[in-house]
Design a protein around this motif. Sequence first.
Motif, PDB file in Angstrom:
ATOM      1  N   ASN A   1       6.411   0.103   1.603  1.00 52.79           N
ATOM      2  CA  ASN A   1       7.802  -0.040   1.169  1.00 52.79           C
ATOM      3  C   ASN A   1       8.597  -0.907   2.136  1.00 52.79           C
ATOM      4  OD1 ASN A   1       7.768   1.417  -1.233  1.00 52.79           O
ATOM      5  ND2 ASN A   1       8.159   3.370  -0.205  1.00 52.79           N
ATOM      6  N   ARG A   2       8.377  -0.735   3.414  1.00 51.20           N
ATOM      7  CA  ARG A   2       9.082  -1.561   4.393  1.00 51.20           C
ATOM      8  C   ARG A   2       8.780  -3.043   4.175  1.00 51.20           C
ATOM      9  NH1 ARG A   2       8.054   2.118   9.903  1.00 51.20           N
ATOM     10  NH2 ARG A   2       9.940   3.409   9.708  1.00 51.20           N
ATOM     11  N   ILE A   3       7.526  -3.367   3.939  1.00 54.37           N
ATOM     12  CA  ILE A   3       7.137  -4.766   3.727  1.00 54.37           C
ATOM     13  C   ILE A   3       7.739  -5.297   2.429  1.00 54.37           C
ATOM     14  CG2 ILE A   3       5.186  -6.288   3.258  1.00 54.37           C
ATOM     15  CD1 ILE A   3       3.544  -4.453   5.147  1.00 54.37           C
ATOM     16  N   ALA A   4       7.628  -4.525   1.347  1.00 54.95           N
ATOM     17  CA  ALA A   4       8.125  -4.972   0.043  1.00 54.95           C
ATOM     18  C   ALA A   4       9.638  -5.120   0.044  1.00 54.95           C
ATOM     19  CB  ALA A   4       7.693  -3.995  -1.042  1.00 54.95           C
ATOM     20  N   TRP A   5      10.346  -4.167   0.636  1.00 55.38           N
ATOM     21  CA  TRP A   5      11.807  -4.232   0.658  1.00 55.38           C
ATOM     22  C   TRP A   5      12.296  -5.381   1.520  1.00 55.38           C
ATOM     23  CZ3 TRP A   5      13.675   1.582   1.187  1.00 55.38           C
ATOM     24  CH2 TRP A   5      13.230   2.297   0.066  1.00 55.38           C
ATOM     25  N   ALA A   6      11.616  -5.615   2.633  1.00 59.57           N
ATOM     26  CA  ALA A   6      12.012  -6.735   3.494  1.00 59.57           C
ATOM     27  C   ALA A   6      11.850  -8.061   2.769  1.00 59.57           C
ATOM     28  CB  ALA A   6      11.190  -6.723   4.785  1.00 59.57           C
TER      29      ALA A   6
END
Length: 290
Positions: free
Chosen positions: A9-14
Amino acid sequence: MTREEIEKNRIAWAESDRKRDAGLEEPKDVTILRNLAYAEDGLTEHQLDVYYPSGAEGKNLPVLINVHGGGWFYGDKELYRFYGMRLAQFGFVVINCNYRLAPEYPYPAAIEDVCRVVKWTLEHRREYTQNGHWFMVGDSAGAQLVSQYCILASNAAYRKQLQFDTYDQIPDGVALNCGIYDMTDHVIASKEPYLQSLSGKQLELFESQLDYLNQDFPPAYLMASVNDGLRSMTTPMRKKLEEVQVPMVFAEYGNGTPSDNHVFHLNLYSENGKRCNAAEMAFFQSLMQS
């Protein structure tokens, strides 16, 4: 939520946030002070930036503290810099802060850091302005953190039961954007890493925080998007503010614009976002005149 899910999620949201901000540049009419420490432990999570209109040093500008969202496990001040600088252009000294994120730092790390940011801001604001007015804005998890800060700051009975360092200064007004406020059902159903350490009396206090909201809570601009899956989460806060007769503006945006969903106001290309940000800054300015 597993650690693997968190990292995905951190990668996708960033990546989504980078696409949203593509083409934006830091404005030349805003002075930027970066990476100021608000705690003396060397953590990057305990750094903040200050933005204000260039040439406005020492002038009569109100202060605005921005608390970012991201489900308590994502986000930082860098992802909010364009938004924060835009708010500064409305004539504010903007404090754009990091805070400790879960799962590395579960509850109460984030709300304790918000208390620290407020304390640092009020101790240092005379370095940037002679104006005594100050405000807070937050979105999503940041809106929850701002609302919880205001509840604990304005209610000594709530504050003294909490097992972390608190602060009791109340802002002149807040803007709460696309947030979650009644935590009872959310905690029960949640897999949020920030909340999983809660238990016993502290869990009870977290779930029931709206019960402690009183008429000393600051005037609020409460915002939601009609396209947001969290839209209904705004209702308990609206009803509570009405019940205790806190001055409030309630606004919904996004009719006819499905792409303007959760935290759309961070998209500086969005016309609804532009209208919302201008309306919130005008709300704060009106409070200074009342």
